[in-house]
Design a protein around this motif. Structure first.
Motif, PDB file in Angstrom:
ATOM      1  N   VAL A 111       0.871  -1.174   0.000  1.00 35.00           N
ATOM      2  CA  VAL A 111       0.000   0.000   0.000  1.00 35.00           C
ATOM      3  C   VAL A 111       0.906   1.222   0.000  1.00 35.00           C
ATOM      4  CG1 VAL A 111      -1.779   1.307   1.207  1.00 35.00           C
ATOM      5  CG2 VAL A 111      -1.847  -1.202   1.239  1.00 35.00           C
ATOM      6  N   PHE A 112       0.782   2.060  -1.017  1.00 37.08           N
ATOM      7  CA  PHE A 112       1.593   3.267  -1.134  1.00 37.08           C
ATOM      8  C   PHE A 112       0.873   4.386  -0.383  1.00 37.08           C
ATOM      9  CE2 PHE A 112       2.362   0.465  -4.678  1.00 37.08           C
ATOM     10  CZ  PHE A 112       3.749   0.386  -4.695  1.00 37.08           C
ATOM     11  N   ALA A 113       1.510   4.912   0.643  1.00 39.18           N
ATOM     12  CA  ALA A 113       0.752   5.728   1.588  1.00 39.18           C
ATOM     13  C   ALA A 113       1.615   6.803   2.229  1.00 39.18           C
ATOM     14  CB  ALA A 113       0.141   4.832   2.665  1.00 39.18           C
ATOM     15  N   TYR A 114       0.908   7.741   2.877  1.00 40.10           N
ATOM     16  CA  TYR A 114       1.569   8.762   3.695  1.00 40.10           C
ATOM     17  C   TYR A 114       0.698   8.957   4.935  1.00 40.10           C
ATOM     18  CZ  TYR A 114       4.738  12.594   4.638  1.00 40.10           C
ATOM     19  OH  TYR A 114       5.717  13.381   5.198  1.00 40.10           O
TER      20      TYR A 114
ATOM     21  N   GLU B  61       0.443  12.611  -3.657  1.00 38.69           N
ATOM     22  CA  GLU B  61       0.328  12.478  -5.111  1.00 38.69           C
ATOM     23  C   GLU B  61       1.250  11.374  -5.618  1.00 38.69           C
ATOM     24  OE1 GLU B  61       0.824  15.133  -9.221  1.00 38.69           O
ATOM     25  OE2 GLU B  61       1.340  15.997  -7.286  1.00 38.69           O
ATOM     26  N   MET B  62       2.441  11.275  -5.001  1.00 37.96           N
ATOM     27  CA  MET B  62       3.379  10.228  -5.395  1.00 37.96           C
ATOM     28  C   MET B  62       2.858   8.846  -4.989  1.00 37.96           C
ATOM     29  SD  MET B  62       5.644  11.960  -6.941  1.00 37.96           S
ATOM     30  CE  MET B  62       4.222  12.952  -7.404  1.00 37.96           C
ATOM     31  N   CYS B  63       2.150   8.784  -3.858  1.00 35.21           N
ATOM     32  CA  CYS B  63       1.528   7.504  -3.464  1.00 35.21           C
ATOM     33  C   CYS B  63       0.614   7.008  -4.571  1.00 35.21           C
ATOM     34  CB  CYS B  63       0.709   7.688  -2.187  1.00 35.21           C
ATOM     35  SG  CYS B  63       1.627   8.207  -0.743  1.00 35.21           S
ATOM     36  N   ALA B  64      -0.216   7.911  -5.099  1.00 34.46           N
ATOM     37  CA  ALA B  64      -1.156   7.506  -6.134  1.00 34.46           C
ATOM     38  C   ALA B  64      -0.416   7.122  -7.417  1.00 34.46           C
ATOM     39  CB  ALA B  64      -2.154   8.631  -6.402  1.00 34.46           C
ATOM     40  N   PHE B  65       0.581   7.915  -7.811  1.00 33.96           N
ATOM     41  CA  PHE B  65       1.355   7.575  -9.012  1.00 33.96           C
ATOM     42  C   PHE B  65       2.055   6.223  -8.855  1.00 33.96           C
ATOM     43  CE2 PHE B  65       1.885  12.239 -10.368  1.00 33.96           C
ATOM     44  CZ  PHE B  65       0.955  12.112 -11.377  1.00 33.96           C
ATOM     45  N   GLU B  66       2.592   5.965  -7.668  1.00 34.75           N
ATOM     46  CA  GLU B  66       3.282   4.689  -7.460  1.00 34.75           C
ATOM     47  C   GLU B  66       2.298   3.525  -7.529  1.00 34.75           C
ATOM     48  OE1 GLU B  66       5.463   5.488  -3.852  1.00 34.75           O
ATOM     49  OE2 GLU B  66       6.674   7.000  -4.898  1.00 34.75           O
TER      50      GLU B  66
ATOM     51  N   THR C 259      -4.437  10.492   4.503  1.00 38.23           N
ATOM     52  CA  THR C 259      -5.221  11.048   5.595  1.00 38.23           C
ATOM     53  C   THR C 259      -6.365  11.907   5.065  1.00 38.23           C
ATOM     54  OG1 THR C 259      -5.052  12.208   7.711  1.00 38.23           O
ATOM     55  CG2 THR C 259      -3.801  13.127   5.852  1.00 38.23           C
ATOM     56  N   SER C 260      -7.161  12.427   5.972  1.00 42.58           N
ATOM     57  CA  SER C 260      -8.307  13.253   5.611  1.00 42.58           C
ATOM     58  C   SER C 260      -7.854  14.603   5.059  1.00 42.58           C
ATOM     59  CB  SER C 260      -9.186  13.468   6.839  1.00 42.58           C
ATOM     60  OG  SER C 260      -8.415  14.005   7.913  1.00 42.58           O
ATOM     61  N   GLY C 261      -8.781  15.351   4.485  1.00 39.35           N
ATOM     62  CA  GLY C 261      -8.505  16.715   4.049  1.00 39.35           C
ATOM     63  C   GLY C 261      -7.412  16.799   3.006  1.00 39.35           C
ATOM     64  N   PRO C 262      -6.297  17.469   3.337  1.00 33.77           N
ATOM     65  CA  PRO C 262      -5.245  17.677   2.333  1.00 33.77           C
ATOM     66  C   PRO C 262      -4.660  16.388   1.798  1.00 33.77           C
ATOM     67  CG  PRO C 262      -4.476  18.272   4.539  1.00 33.77           C
ATOM     68  CD  PRO C 262      -5.956  18.090   4.623  1.00 33.77           C
ATOM     69  N   GLY C 263      -4.603  15.342   2.614  1.00 32.46           N
ATOM     70  CA  GLY C 263      -4.077  14.068   2.127  1.00 32.46           C
ATOM     71  C   GLY C 263      -4.908  13.518   0.992  1.00 32.46           C
ATOM     72  N   GLY C 264      -6.215  13.503   1.178  1.00 29.99           N
ATOM     73  CA  GLY C 264      -7.104  13.025   0.126  1.00 29.99           C
ATOM     74  C   GLY C 264      -7.040  13.892  -1.114  1.00 29.99           C
ATOM     75  N   ILE C 265      -6.961  15.217  -0.911  1.00 30.35           N
ATOM     76  CA  ILE C 265      -6.872  16.135  -2.052  1.00 30.35           C
ATOM     77  C   ILE C 265      -5.625  15.854  -2.873  1.00 30.35           C
ATOM     78  CG2 ILE C 265      -6.583  18.570  -2.680  1.00 30.35           C
ATOM     79  CD1 ILE C 265      -8.279  19.216  -0.137  1.00 30.35           C
ATOM     80  N   HIS C 266      -4.510  15.605  -2.185  1.00 28.23           N
ATOM     81  CA  HIS C 266      -3.257  15.365  -2.894  1.00 28.23           C
ATOM     82  C   HIS C 266      -3.299  14.106  -3.756  1.00 28.23           C
ATOM     83  CE1 HIS C 266      -0.702  17.917   0.116  1.00 28.23           C
ATOM     84  NE2 HIS C 266      -1.233  18.644  -0.842  1.00 28.23           N
ATOM     85  N   LEU C 267      -4.149  13.149  -3.431  1.00 30.18           N
ATOM     86  CA  LEU C 267      -4.235  11.918  -4.226  1.00 30.18           C
ATOM     87  C   LEU C 267      -4.812  12.147  -5.616  1.00 30.18           C
ATOM     88  CD1 LEU C 267      -5.679   9.310  -1.680  1.00 30.18           C
ATOM     89  CD2 LEU C 267      -3.322   9.419  -2.509  1.00 30.18           C
ATOM     90  N   LEU C 268      -5.537  13.237  -5.799  1.00 31.73           N
ATOM     91  CA  LEU C 268      -6.403  13.364  -6.964  1.00 31.73           C
ATOM     92  C   LEU C 268      -5.667  13.238  -8.290  1.00 31.73           C
ATOM     93  CD1 LEU C 268      -8.906  16.166  -5.902  1.00 31.73           C
ATOM     94  CD2 LEU C 268      -9.355  13.734  -6.179  1.00 31.73           C
TER      95      LEU C 268
ATOM     96  N   SER D  14     -18.053  14.168  -2.389  1.00 34.94           N
ATOM     97  CA  SER D  14     -18.171  15.062  -3.544  1.00 34.94           C
ATOM     98  C   SER D  14     -16.835  15.215  -4.252  1.00 34.94           C
ATOM     99  CB  SER D  14     -18.693  16.434  -3.099  1.00 34.94           C
ATOM    100  OG  SER D  14     -19.994  16.326  -2.565  1.00 34.94           O
ATOM    101  N   LEU D  15     -15.769  15.301  -3.473  1.00 34.41           N
ATOM    102  CA  LEU D  15     -14.438  15.492  -4.036  1.00 34.41           C
ATOM    103  C   LEU D  15     -14.071  14.345  -4.976  1.00 34.41           C
ATOM    104  CD1 LEU D  15     -11.760  17.242  -3.829  1.00 34.41           C
ATOM    105  CD2 LEU D  15     -10.984  15.492  -2.215  1.00 34.41           C
ATOM    106  N   PHE D  16     -14.361  13.114  -4.569  1.00 30.45           N
ATOM    107  CA  PHE D  16     -13.969  11.946  -5.342  1.00 30.45           C
ATOM    108  C   PHE D  16     -15.048  11.488  -6.333  1.00 30.45           C
ATOM    109  CE2 PHE D  16     -11.030  11.537  -1.760  1.00 30.45           C
ATOM    110  CZ  PHE D  16      -9.855  11.233  -2.429  1.00 30.45           C
ATOM    111  N   LYS D  17     -16.149  12.209  -6.395  1.00 30.92           N
ATOM    112  CA  LYS D  17     -17.269  11.750  -7.214  1.00 30.92           C
ATOM    113  C   LYS D  17     -16.895  11.600  -8.686  1.00 30.92           C
ATOM    114  CE  LYS D  17     -22.091  12.784  -8.371  1.00 30.92           C
ATOM    115  NZ  LYS D  17     -23.229  13.718  -8.166  1.00 30.92           N
ATOM    116  N   ASP D  18     -16.092  12.501  -9.205  1.00 32.14           N
ATOM    117  CA  ASP D  18     -15.728  12.414 -10.615  1.00 32.14           C
ATOM    118  C   ASP D  18     -14.619  11.393 -10.830  1.00 32.14           C
ATOM    119  OD1 ASP D  18     -15.763  13.235 -13.389  1.00 32.14           O
ATOM    120  OD2 ASP D  18     -13.870  14.245 -12.997  1.00 32.14           O
ATOM    121  N   VAL D  19     -13.526  11.510 -10.095  1.00 31.41           N
ATOM    122  CA  VAL D  19     -12.370  10.659 -10.372  1.00 31.41           C
ATOM    123  C   VAL D  19     -12.632   9.194 -10.017  1.00 31.41           C
ATOM    124  CG1 VAL D  19     -11.225  10.995  -8.134  1.00 31.41           C
ATOM    125  CG2 VAL D  19      -9.857  10.503 -10.153  1.00 31.41           C
TER     126      VAL D  19
END
Length: 595
Positions: A19-22, A50-55, A72-81, A118-123
């Motif tokens: 699991v690629f994570a922070y 963002e690198m977690c998701a790319f990896e 994590t919540s908030g900024p962590g989730g946003i960075h995954l997008l 709502s944030l993840f609804k599209d992706v």
């Protein structure tokens, strides 16, 4: 057992190993469970979400298995997008596990509270759910995994912090409970027999057959070779399908499209029949003119079929299964003149690429960096490339063979994916060497930080070789050339010029092998050295920003018009251009006239 314990146990049961994570307090309960689970599945700590998701995307692309990332919540989730959008657009199965503030605070404008649904609804719209009670978890997690694998898309599971720490209770045998189960045995999707006969009739009637192969044809290499041989066809490859067939096959014309080759351009402009297998290549202007060719498409996804070209027949089915059923219905073409024409064009192309790679530049011609690697590529290498001018040379100058795999951010074309793709590949296939090409813009964006991840983990890899080749020209080169060619504008230094730095010194400070190249005769020995190294390595290559990544699918007249437009600008407007650029353009025009 807490909810977080069950989640990790369930991932293990699904066969998830990494699991690629922070970390962050939104997943503290999950982190504590990781400690209790003995780091199984392995928590791979990147430098940024963002690198977690790319990896995770790189891992999934090169292994064919599910990629998993967590934040994590908030900024962590946003960075995954951004990484998750890369997965969505390139059709890669990834599950994101994201923390959320406690249920008691949701809706209260609490710290790090973001409306993640709502944030993840599209992706992650194929499946995104929030777990609010323990009994809900197995079904939500299992469906997220199955959906990601079935539709080859990213999905997301959101778990509030307080839910992670609840005692796990399995769903009961009662109303309003949804049980779940592990595993899935996928179907072997075969074609309709009537459709097969129609496809064979169209293909047998053609005199000049072209095949376009995409990433969906990767498991059908042998079948593609047989079909191409029977039909006397040439095979062009969409960018994400570069590793589907070996470039050493004389009828493989290479990449198609904006980064494509001249033989692929000629294949499409000269054919009377088109067979597309496992590709949703979007640029219809690089396909035959409408009405020029009869066309058949084969794709496993009925939602993606029939929308890039006016195909006469759209066949839904697995590429390998469908081609195997089609082969007995095809008649071998006795007139091989079309095939001979294709092969002659391919031979001319590679000879031209060799000549152009060896042209002097100031200091190093970037094409030569890729050209010199081709014969040295280990047969089991994995190659990644970042977006930018590096993608041009990757697409056109590298000759893949054997089991070589390669990929990049094809549809999103985002910067910064090359190095984390390589890291993800090393965790999924640690016994294979990896080579990642990155421009200096991508390295400054996030590649330098991920070298720390390489330092942190490389001792765990069976084969320690991960080579990062930096195209060091202090310029955001792709955009510079796009501005010149598309906008008729000179370089705007304030946006394009990068601060200089010593990439080799940075890598050396991390204990990696570092090699600087600033002369063309150093390229071959440098590749030999890093490919024989006992540790990861960085090649810091001083490339010439004035070597144009002009698409060679354009005609000579189009190339001449572009260059003459550059040379014909008034002195005030073009005063910022180096005189060397004018000289190189004049030399290039002369070479085109000779050709």
């Amino acid at each position: 057992m807490k909810v977080a314990d069950f989640l990790l146990a369930r991932l293990r049961e699904w066969g998830v190993e990494h699991v690629f994570a922070y970390p962050g307090d939104g997943i503290n309960g999950l982190l504590a469970a990781w400690g209790r689970a003995g780091d199984r599945p392995m928590f791979v700590q990147a430098r940024h979400e963002e690198m977690c998701a790319f990896e995770a995307v790189g891992y999934a692309k090169f292994t064919g298995r599910l990629g998993v990332c967590a934040a994590t919540s908030g900024p962590g989730g946003i960075h995954l997008l951004n990484g998750l959008y890369d997965a969505r657009l390139d059709r890669v199965p990834v599950v994101a596990i994201v923390g959320q503030t406690d249920r008691t605070a949701i809706g209260g404008s609490y710290q790090q509270e973001v409306d993640l649904l709502s944030l993840f609804k599209d992706v992650a719209g194929a499946y995104v759910q929030m777990v609010t009670v323990p009994e809900q978890l197995p079904n939500v997690l299992d469906r997220a995994i199955r959906t990601a694998m079935a539709e080859r898309v990213p999905t997301a599971v959101i778990i509030p912090g307080d839910v992670q720490d609840l005692e796990y209770v399995k769903p009961g045998h009662e109303f309003k409970m949804v049980p779940s189960s592990l595993g899935v045995a996928g179907p072997s999707v075969g074609p309709d027999e009537k459709a097969l006969r129609q496809a064979a009739e169209i293909l047998n009637a053609g005199h000049k057959v072209a095949i376009l192969a995409g990433a969906g044809a990767r498991g059908a290499a042998e079948e593609l070779r047989q079909v191409a041989d029977l039909l006397g066809a040439g095979v062009a490859k969409a960018l994400l399908g570069k590793d589907v067939l070996s470039d050493e096959l004389p009828y493989v014309t290479g990449s198609i499209g904006l980064l494509g080759t001249r033989p692929s351009h000629e294949l499409m402009t000269g054919c009377d029949t088109l067979l597309t297998v496992g590709s949703s290549f979007p640029y219809s202007q690089f396909l035959p003119e409408y009405g020029q060719a009869r066309a058949v498409q084969i794709d496993i996804d009925p939602k993606q079929i029939g929308m890039r070209y006016p195909y006469e027949l759209n066949v839904v089915g697995d590429a390998a299964v469908t081609l195997r059923a089609l082969i007995p219905l095809l008649t071998r073409k006795t007139d091989r003149s079309w095939r001979e024409e294709i092969e002659a064009g391919v031979t001319r192309w590679w000879a031209a690429m060799q000549r152009e790679a060896m042209v002097d530049a100031d200091p190093v011609n970037p094409m030569r960096l890729f050209h010199e690697l081709s014969p040295r590529l280990p047969d089991n290498a994995i190659v990644t490339a970042d977006s930018g001018s590096a993608a041009n040379w990757y697409a056109r100058n590298l000759r893949f063979r054997g089991r070589v795999r390669g990929s990049l951010s094809g549809t999103l074309a985002t910067m910064g994916a090359g190095v984390p793709y390589g890291i993800g590949a090393k965790f999924g296939l640690p016994e294979r060497p990896v080579i990642a090409f990155a421009g200096d813009g991508a390295m400054q964006m996030n590649g330098l930080a991920e070298l720390l991840t390489v330092k942190h983990y490389w001792h765990t890899w069976a084969d320690p070789r991960l080579v990062v080749a930096v195209l060091h020209n202090n310029d955001l080169n792709q955009v510079t050339w796009e501005m010149r060619a598309m906008q008729g504008a000179p370089k705007f230094p304030q946006s394009q010029t990068l601060p200089d730095m010593d990439y080799a010194a940075f890598a050396e400070g991390l204990g990696l092998l570092a090699v600087t190249v600033d002369r063309p005769d150093q390229i071959g020995p440098a590749w030999d050295r890093v490919l024989a190294a006992d540790r990861p390595a960085l090649l810091d290559v001083r490339t010439d920003p004035d070597v144009p990544p002009i698409p060679p699918h354009a005609t000579s007249d189009q190339l001449k018009d572009t260059l003459r437009a550059l040379l014909g600008g008034d002195e005030d407007r073009w005063g910022v251009l180096k005189e060397g650029l004018r000289t190189k353009a004049q030399e290039f025009l002369s070479r085109l006239d000779e050709r």
